[in-house]
Design an enzyme around this catalytic site. Structure first.
Site, PDB file in Angstrom:
ATOM      1  N   SER A 274      -2.564  -8.032   3.037  1.00 21.70           N
ATOM      2  CA  SER A 274      -3.120  -7.912   4.388  1.00 21.70           C
ATOM      3  C   SER A 274      -3.461  -9.290   4.943  1.00 21.70           C
ATOM      4  O   SER A 274      -3.431  -9.515   6.150  1.00 21.70           O
ATOM      5  CB  SER A 274      -4.376  -7.042   4.361  1.00 21.70           C
ATOM      6  OG  SER A 274      -4.082  -5.792   3.787  1.00 21.70           O
TER       7      SER A 274
ATOM      8  N   HIS B  13       0.843  -1.204   0.000  1.00 25.47           N
ATOM      9  CA  HIS B  13       0.000   0.000   0.000  1.00 25.47           C
ATOM     10  C   HIS B  13       0.884   1.262   0.000  1.00 25.47           C
ATOM     11  O   HIS B  13       0.581   2.251  -0.670  1.00 25.47           O
ATOM     12  CB  HIS B  13      -0.870   0.047   1.252  1.00 25.47           C
ATOM     13  CG  HIS B  13      -1.857  -1.080   1.370  1.00 25.47           C
ATOM     14  ND1 HIS B  13      -1.746  -2.061   2.310  1.00 25.47           N
ATOM     15  CD2 HIS B  13      -2.981  -1.360   0.671  1.00 25.47           C
ATOM     16  CE1 HIS B  13      -2.764  -2.905   2.200  1.00 25.47           C
ATOM     17  NE2 HIS B  13      -3.529  -2.513   1.208  1.00 25.47           N
TER      18      HIS B  13
ATOM     19  N   GLN C 118      -0.415  -3.741  -9.151  1.00 21.67           N
ATOM     20  CA  GLN C 118      -0.362  -4.824 -10.141  1.00 21.67           C
ATOM     21  C   GLN C 118      -0.621  -6.176  -9.468  1.00 21.67           C
ATOM     22  O   GLN C 118      -1.019  -7.139 -10.116  1.00 21.67           O
ATOM     23  CB  GLN C 118       1.019  -4.774 -10.829  1.00 21.67           C
ATOM     24  CG  GLN C 118       1.292  -5.842 -11.854  1.00 21.67           C
ATOM     25  CD  GLN C 118       0.391  -5.763 -13.077  1.00 21.67           C
ATOM     26  OE1 GLN C 118      -0.004  -4.657 -13.489  1.00 21.67           O
ATOM     27  NE2 GLN C 118       0.047  -6.908 -13.647  1.00 21.67           N
TER      28      GLN C 118
HETATM   29  P1  AMP Z   1      -6.401  -3.754  -0.619  1.00 21.96           P
HETATM   30  O1  AMP Z   1      -6.268  -2.992   0.657  1.00 21.96           O
HETATM   31  O2  AMP Z   1      -5.940  -5.172  -0.527  1.00 21.96           O
HETATM   32  O3  AMP Z   1      -7.751  -3.581  -1.274  1.00 21.96           O
HETATM   33  O4  AMP Z   1      -5.367  -3.088  -1.627  1.00 21.96           O
HETATM   34  C1  AMP Z   1      -5.399  -1.717  -1.918  1.00 21.96           C
HETATM   35  C2  AMP Z   1      -4.497  -1.433  -3.069  1.00 21.96           C
HETATM   36  O5  AMP Z   1      -3.162  -1.825  -2.743  1.00 21.96           O
HETATM   37  C3  AMP Z   1      -4.885  -2.208  -4.338  1.00 21.96           C
HETATM   38  O6  AMP Z   1      -4.697  -1.361  -5.459  1.00 21.96           O
HETATM   39  C4  AMP Z   1      -3.889  -3.345  -4.340  1.00 21.96           C
HETATM   40  O7  AMP Z   1      -3.633  -3.850  -5.633  1.00 21.96           O
HETATM   41  C5  AMP Z   1      -2.665  -2.667  -3.763  1.00 21.96           C
HETATM   42  N1  AMP Z   1      -1.742  -3.671  -3.218  1.00 21.96           N
HETATM   43  C6  AMP Z   1      -2.032  -4.649  -2.310  1.00 21.96           C
HETATM   44  N2  AMP Z   1      -0.952  -5.416  -2.087  1.00 21.96           N
HETATM   45  C7  AMP Z   1       0.050  -4.935  -2.877  1.00 21.96           C
HETATM   46  C8  AMP Z   1       1.407  -5.295  -3.108  1.00 21.96           C
HETATM   47  N3  AMP Z   1       1.983  -6.326  -2.484  1.00 21.96           N
HETATM   48  N4  AMP Z   1       2.122  -4.562  -3.985  1.00 21.96           N
HETATM   49  C9  AMP Z   1       1.559  -3.521  -4.639  1.00 21.96           C
HETATM   50  N5  AMP Z   1       0.281  -3.107  -4.461  1.00 21.96           N
HETATM   51  C10 AMP Z   1      -0.465  -3.810  -3.604  1.00 21.96           C
END
Ligand code: AMP
Length: 277
Positions: A183, A34, A145
Site C-alpha cells: 500500500s 491482498h 509472506q
Molecule cells: P496490510 O494491509 O499491509 O496490513 O496487509 C494485509 C495482509 O496482506 C498481510 O497479511 C500482508 O502480509 C499481506 N500482503 C501485503 N502485501 C502483500 C504482497 N505483496 N503479497 C502478498 N501478501 C501481501
C-alpha cells in the site's frame, strides 16, 4: 456483501455464515497482494470475512499512521468482486474504547528486525489480530509472506495461546519488475519508484549467490549492502539473513534461511524478503 462497523453486529452476522469461515485481516488500500489472500480464502472456505482497520497501536509516534493511504470505496468494490461475505471496518474507538488496558506481548521473535526499529509494533499487531480472531472466530486466516516476521509472530501467538484456527501463508505478489506490492508504494514518486527496485535486486543477488554455492551469510549480506548503497535514494535500515524460526542471524546459511531487508526510499520505508531453500 455486508459492511459492518460494530463488533456486536459482526458477531451476530458471523453466527449465520456457512462454515468454515476464512478471514483476511488488512489495513485497506487493497492491491493484488491482498487479493491473493482473499482469493485463497474464497477457494478454501464456505464464507469469507475481510477486515479493514488501520491499527493505530502498531504505529510508532514518528510513523505514518495519519498518512497511511486509505480508500474505502475502492476497497469495498474490490472485495465485492471477490465475493467477500462480510467486510468488518470498525472505528478506532470501537476497537480501543476508553480505558483499554490489555496488550498481547510475543517475546523473542519480536525483538529483532522490524521489532528492533519499531519497538511497540508487534505488541500492536498481536493485540489487534487477537481481538479480530476473537470477534470473527475464523477456521482459517490468511497472511502474506511479504511480512515474514509478522507471519511468524502470529503463528507463534496462535500456537502459544492455543488459538483454534489455521494460519495460512500466501506467497508475496510482485509488480512485473519485482517490486513487492505494498500500500505504501503509492507514496513513491517516479524516481523513487525506480530506486525501490533495489530491494528486489538485493534479494535476487542473495538468491543467486546462494544458488552458486555461497554459504557465508556475512559475505552475502555485504554484497547486498554494496549493491543497495549504489542507489543514492536508498537508506538501509537492516539487511538480515536469519533462521526462519528463531530469526537468529546466521553465520553460515542453512536452508531454509530468511533473507529480509528494510530500506527507506525517501520517507517511505519498504520491506521485502525471500527464503533460501
Ligand atoms: P496490510 O494491509 O499491509 O496490513 O496487509 C494485509 C495482509 O496482506 C498481510 O497479511 C500482508 O502480509 C499481506 N500482503 C501485503 N502485501 C502483500 C504482497 N505483496 N503479497 C502478498 N501478501 C501481501
Amino acid at each position: 456483501m455486508k459492511v459492518v462497523e460494530k463488533i456486536s453486529e459482526m458477531r451476530r452476522l458471523r453466527q449465520r455464515l456457512a462454515r468454515p469461515v476464512g478471514f483476511v485481516p488488512t489495513m485497506g488500500y487493497l492491491h493484488e497482494g491482498h487479493l491473493a489472500l482473499v482469493k485463497r480464502a474464497r477457494a478454501e472456505n464456505s464464507s469469507v470475512v475481510a477486515s479493514i482497520f488501520v491499527n493505530p497501536t502498531q504505529f510508532g509516534p514518528q510513523e505514518d499512521y495519519e498518512q497511511y493511504p486509505r480508500d474505502h470505496q475502492l476497497d469495498l468494490s474490490i472485495l465485492a468482486k471477490e465475493r467477500t461475505d462480510i467486510v468488518f471496518m470498525p472505528s478506532v474507538s470501537e476497537m480501543y474504547p476508553a480505558r483499554f488496558n490489555s496488550w498481547l506481548e510475543v517475546s523473542r521473535v519480536t525483538e529483532r528486525l522490524e521489532g528492533a526499529t519499531r519497538p511497540a509494533h508487534f505488541r500492536g499487531v498481536a493485540t489487534v489480530v487477537a481481538k479480530l480472531f476473537n470477534i470473527v472466530e475464523p477456521a482459517r486466516t490468511y497472511f502474506g509472506q511479504k511480512d515474514a516476521q509478522q507471519l511468524l509472530v502470529i503463528k507463534k501467538m496462535a500456537a502459544d495461546l492455543n488459538m483454534n484456527l489455521e494460519i495460512i501463508a500466501v506467497p508475496t505478489v510482485r509488480e512485473d519488475d519485482g517490486l513487492a506490492m505494498s500500500s505504501r508504494n503509492i507514496n513513491l514518486n517516479p524516481q523513487q519508484r525506480r530506486a525501490a527496485l533495489v530491494l528486489y535486486q538485493a534479494l535476487s543477488l542473495a538468491q543467486q549467490l546462494w544458488s552458486q554455492g555461497e554459504k557465508d551469510a556475512e559475505r552475502i549480506r555485504q554484497e547486498m549492502i554494496t549493491l543497495i548503497k549504489q542507489e543514492p535514494l536508498a537508506a538501509i535500515d537492516y539487511v538480515s539473513i536469519a533462521d526462519t524460526e528463531t530469526l537468529d542471524e546466521l553465520d553460515t546459511v542453512k536452508p531454509p534461511a530468511l533473507v529480509s531487508l528494510a530500506v527507506n526510499i525517501g520517507k517511505t520505508r519498504l520491506i521485502d524478503n525471500v527464503v533460501l531453500e
